[in-house]
Design a protein around this motif. Structure first.
Motif, PDB file in Angstrom:
ATOM      1  N   LYS A  69       0.835  -1.202   0.000  1.00 12.91           N
ATOM      2  CA  LYS A  69       0.000   0.000   0.000  1.00 12.91           C
ATOM      3  C   LYS A  69       0.874   1.258   0.000  1.00 12.91           C
ATOM      4  CE  LYS A  69      -3.265   2.299   3.074  1.00 12.91           C
ATOM      5  NZ  LYS A  69      -4.001   2.197   4.325  1.00 12.91           N
ATOM      6  N   LYS A  70       1.961   1.225   0.758  1.00 11.44           N
ATOM      7  CA  LYS A  70       2.868   2.374   0.840  1.00 11.44           C
ATOM      8  C   LYS A  70       3.465   2.695  -0.531  1.00 11.44           C
ATOM      9  CE  LYS A  70       7.227   3.828   2.908  1.00 11.44           C
ATOM     10  NZ  LYS A  70       8.356   3.432   3.738  1.00 11.44           N
ATOM     11  N   GLU A  71       3.972   1.689  -1.207  1.00  8.97           N
ATOM     12  CA  GLU A  71       4.553   1.903  -2.527  1.00  8.97           C
ATOM     13  C   GLU A  71       3.489   2.323  -3.542  1.00  8.97           C
ATOM     14  OE1 GLU A  71       5.716  -0.728  -0.683  1.00  8.97           O
ATOM     15  OE2 GLU A  71       7.837  -0.222  -0.537  1.00  8.97           O
ATOM     16  N   ALA A  72       2.289   1.791  -3.396  1.00  2.00           N
ATOM     17  CA  ALA A  72       1.194   2.182  -4.292  1.00  2.00           C
ATOM     18  C   ALA A  72       0.903   3.670  -4.153  1.00  2.00           C
ATOM     19  CB  ALA A  72      -0.059   1.364  -3.990  1.00  2.00           C
ATOM     20  N   ALA A  73       0.869   4.164  -2.926  1.00  2.00           N
ATOM     21  CA  ALA A  73       0.599   5.584  -2.679  1.00  2.00           C
ATOM     22  C   ALA A  73       1.727   6.456  -3.230  1.00  2.00           C
ATOM     23  CB  ALA A  73       0.414   5.832  -1.191  1.00  2.00           C
ATOM     24  N   LEU A  74       2.980   6.037  -3.045  1.00  2.62           N
ATOM     25  CA  LEU A  74       4.118   6.795  -3.574  1.00  2.62           C
ATOM     26  C   LEU A  74       4.070   6.881  -5.101  1.00  2.62           C
ATOM     27  CD1 LEU A  74       7.018   5.400  -1.357  1.00  2.62           C
ATOM     28  CD2 LEU A  74       6.118   7.738  -1.334  1.00  2.62           C
ATOM     29  N   LEU A  75       3.827   5.749  -5.726  1.00  6.18           N
ATOM     30  CA  LEU A  75       3.752   5.703  -7.185  1.00  6.18           C
ATOM     31  C   LEU A  75       2.583   6.544  -7.696  1.00  6.18           C
ATOM     32  CD1 LEU A  75       4.720   4.599  -9.898  1.00  6.18           C
ATOM     33  CD2 LEU A  75       3.343   2.555  -9.455  1.00  6.18           C
ATOM     34  N   ALA A  76       1.441   6.437  -7.034  1.00  5.41           N
ATOM     35  CA  ALA A  76       0.255   7.205  -7.452  1.00  5.41           C
ATOM     36  C   ALA A  76       0.520   8.702  -7.383  1.00  5.41           C
ATOM     37  CB  ALA A  76      -0.930   6.832  -6.574  1.00  5.41           C
ATOM     38  N   HIS A  77       1.175   9.137  -6.318  1.00 11.65           N
ATOM     39  CA  HIS A  77       1.484  10.562  -6.182  1.00 11.65           C
ATOM     40  C   HIS A  77       2.409  11.024  -7.309  1.00 11.65           C
ATOM     41  CE1 HIS A  77       2.445  14.452  -4.522  1.00 11.65           C
ATOM     42  NE2 HIS A  77       3.724  14.143  -4.609  1.00 11.65           N
ATOM     43  N   ASP A  78       3.451  10.250  -7.582  1.00  8.89           N
ATOM     44  CA  ASP A  78       4.388  10.619  -8.649  1.00  8.89           C
ATOM     45  C   ASP A  78       3.693  10.647 -10.012  1.00  8.89           C
ATOM     46  OD1 ASP A  78       6.386  10.930  -6.810  1.00  8.89           O
ATOM     47  OD2 ASP A  78       7.450   9.085  -7.323  1.00  8.89           O
ATOM     48  N   LEU A  79       2.808   9.691 -10.257  1.00 13.68           N
ATOM     49  CA  LEU A  79       2.076   9.676 -11.532  1.00 13.68           C
ATOM     50  C   LEU A  79       1.100  10.844 -11.635  1.00 13.68           C
ATOM     51  CD1 LEU A  79       1.374   5.887 -12.069  1.00 13.68           C
ATOM     52  CD2 LEU A  79       2.796   7.366 -13.487  1.00 13.68           C
ATOM     53  N   VAL A  98      -8.680   9.454  -9.392  1.00 16.73           N
ATOM     54  CA  VAL A  98      -9.499   9.189 -10.579  1.00 16.73           C
ATOM     55  C   VAL A  98      -9.611  10.443 -11.436  1.00 16.73           C
ATOM     56  CG1 VAL A  98     -11.890   8.783 -11.294  1.00 16.73           C
ATOM     57  CG2 VAL A  98     -10.771   7.197  -9.773  1.00 16.73           C
ATOM     58  N   ALA A  99      -9.622  11.591 -10.822  1.00 20.33           N
ATOM     59  CA  ALA A  99      -9.695  12.848 -11.565  1.00 20.33           C
ATOM     60  C   ALA A  99      -8.461  13.066 -12.439  1.00 20.33           C
ATOM     61  CB  ALA A  99      -9.865  14.023 -10.606  1.00 20.33           C
ATOM     62  N   PHE A 100      -7.394  12.304 -12.167  1.00 15.29           N
ATOM     63  CA  PHE A 100      -6.163  12.397 -12.955  1.00 15.29           C
ATOM     64  C   PHE A 100      -6.011  11.207 -13.899  1.00 15.29           C
ATOM     65  CE2 PHE A 100      -5.452  15.029  -9.291  1.00 15.29           C
ATOM     66  CZ  PHE A 100      -4.834  16.151  -9.817  1.00 15.29           C
ATOM     67  N   GLY A 101      -7.026  10.338 -13.937  1.00 15.04           N
ATOM     68  CA  GLY A 101      -6.968   9.169 -14.808  1.00 15.04           C
ATOM     69  C   GLY A 101      -6.177   8.018 -14.222  1.00 15.04           C
ATOM     70  N   ILE A 102      -6.053   8.019 -12.893  1.00 21.40           N
ATOM     71  CA  ILE A 102      -5.263   7.005 -12.187  1.00 21.40           C
ATOM     72  C   ILE A 102      -6.171   6.280 -11.193  1.00 21.40           C
ATOM     73  CG2 ILE A 102      -3.293   6.614 -10.659  1.00 21.40           C
ATOM     74  CD1 ILE A 102      -2.218   9.382 -11.723  1.00 21.40           C
ATOM     75  N   GLY A 103      -6.154   4.951 -11.249  1.00 20.15           N
ATOM     76  CA  GLY A 103      -6.880   4.142 -10.275  1.00 20.15           C
ATOM     77  C   GLY A 103      -5.894   3.568  -9.267  1.00 20.15           C
ATOM     78  N   LEU A 104      -6.292   3.513  -8.008  1.00 26.71           N
ATOM     79  CA  LEU A 104      -5.437   2.988  -6.951  1.00 26.71           C
ATOM     80  C   LEU A 104      -6.213   1.935  -6.167  1.00 26.71           C
ATOM     81  CD1 LEU A 104      -2.852   3.115  -5.183  1.00 26.71           C
ATOM     82  CD2 LEU A 104      -4.008   4.880  -3.847  1.00 26.71           C
ATOM     83  N   MET A 105      -5.700   0.696  -6.192  1.00 25.36           N
ATOM     84  CA  MET A 105      -6.370  -0.397  -5.476  1.00 25.36           C
ATOM     85  C   MET A 105      -5.370  -1.107  -4.570  1.00 25.36           C
ATOM     86  SD  MET A 105      -8.982  -1.937  -8.414  1.00 25.36           S
ATOM     87  CE  MET A 105      -8.299  -3.511  -8.255  1.00 25.36           C
ATOM     88  N   ILE A 111      -3.072   1.173 -10.578  1.00 26.63           N
ATOM     89  CA  ILE A 111      -2.014   0.723  -9.676  1.00 26.63           C
ATOM     90  C   ILE A 111      -2.647  -0.219  -8.670  1.00 26.63           C
ATOM     91  CG2 ILE A 111      -0.290   1.441  -7.980  1.00 26.63           C
ATOM     92  CD1 ILE A 111      -0.459   4.260  -9.323  1.00 26.63           C
ATOM     93  N   VAL A 112      -2.113  -1.423  -8.562  1.00 23.58           N
ATOM     94  CA  VAL A 112      -2.656  -2.423  -7.641  1.00 23.58           C
ATOM     95  C   VAL A 112      -1.521  -3.062  -6.849  1.00 23.58           C
ATOM     96  CG1 VAL A 112      -4.642  -2.959  -9.097  1.00 23.58           C
ATOM     97  CG2 VAL A 112      -2.579  -4.282  -9.343  1.00 23.58           C
ATOM     98  N   THR A 113      -1.841  -3.515  -5.651  1.00 28.09           N
ATOM     99  CA  THR A 113      -0.860  -4.276  -4.888  1.00 28.09           C
ATOM    100  C   THR A 113      -0.837  -5.697  -5.442  1.00 28.09           C
ATOM    101  OG1 THR A 113      -2.529  -4.734  -3.217  1.00 28.09           O
ATOM    102  CG2 THR A 113      -1.036  -2.897  -2.780  1.00 28.09           C
ATOM    103  N   HIS A 114       0.277  -6.393  -5.262  1.00 28.84           N
ATOM    104  CA  HIS A 114       0.435  -7.724  -5.835  1.00 28.84           C
ATOM    105  C   HIS A 114      -0.717  -8.681  -5.540  1.00 28.84           C
ATOM    106  CE1 HIS A 114       5.038  -7.101  -6.232  1.00 28.84           C
ATOM    107  NE2 HIS A 114       4.427  -6.797  -7.349  1.00 28.84           N
ATOM    108  N   PRO A 115      -1.177  -8.786  -4.283  1.00 32.18           N
ATOM    109  CA  PRO A 115      -2.281  -9.730  -4.030  1.00 32.18           C
ATOM    110  C   PRO A 115      -3.543  -9.433  -4.843  1.00 32.18           C
ATOM    111  CG  PRO A 115      -1.308  -9.018  -1.957  1.00 32.18           C
ATOM    112  CD  PRO A 115      -0.702  -8.185  -3.039  1.00 32.18           C
TER     113      PRO A 115
END
Length: 131
Positions: A38-48, A90-97, A122-126
């Motif tokens: 989840k931490k890496e997902a949030a970091l990546l989402a912010h950068d994107l 979502v307003a930026f065209g990015i989904g985070l799960m 962006i999804v976590t491995h599981p």
């Protein structure tokens, strides 16, 4: 390859090449990014999110580069999302799960991604295995 043993440090080392791949190969194709936590997902989402508004990927047109639907068409789906971060992205065209995102939000994000309204998911491995 990346010869960094510590997972978080390795992820940070891979972030710049991942962004470069999105810029050079993404175009209008859907982009699915699986991350370890989840931490890496949030970091990546912010950068994107920052990248989506930059001139580097074409965000200068007034609309984020990864958003492929009109804001009006997206609005009803944004209102359905209960997870604040997912709703903002979502307003930026990015989904985070990730595991903490409610199941109904995951279904909504999946629908938006499959329909092509959002370009990046962006999804976590599981969760990647459940798509």
């Amino acid at each position: 390859g990346f010869d960094v043993a510590h997972p978080s440090t390795r992820f940070m080392a891979m972030l710049k090449p991942a962004m470069s791949a999105v810029i050079h190969h993404g175009g209008s194709k859907p982009i699915l990014m699986a991350v370890p936590s989840k931490k890496e997902a949030a970091l990546l989402a912010h950068d994107l999110q920052v990248l989506s508004e930059s001139d580097e990927v074409g965000g200068k047109s007034g609309s984020p580069a990864f958003l492929k639907a009109s804001r009006e068409d997206l609005a009803p789906f944004e209102q359905q999302l209960r997870n604040k971060m997912a709703r903002e992205l979502v307003a930026f065209g990015i989904g985070l799960m990730h595991e903490a995102v409610p199941e109904q939000d995951r279904l909504t994000l999946t629908k938006l991604y499959v329909a092509g309204a959002i370009q990046v998911l962006i999804v976590t491995h599981p969760l990647a295995w459940s798509l």
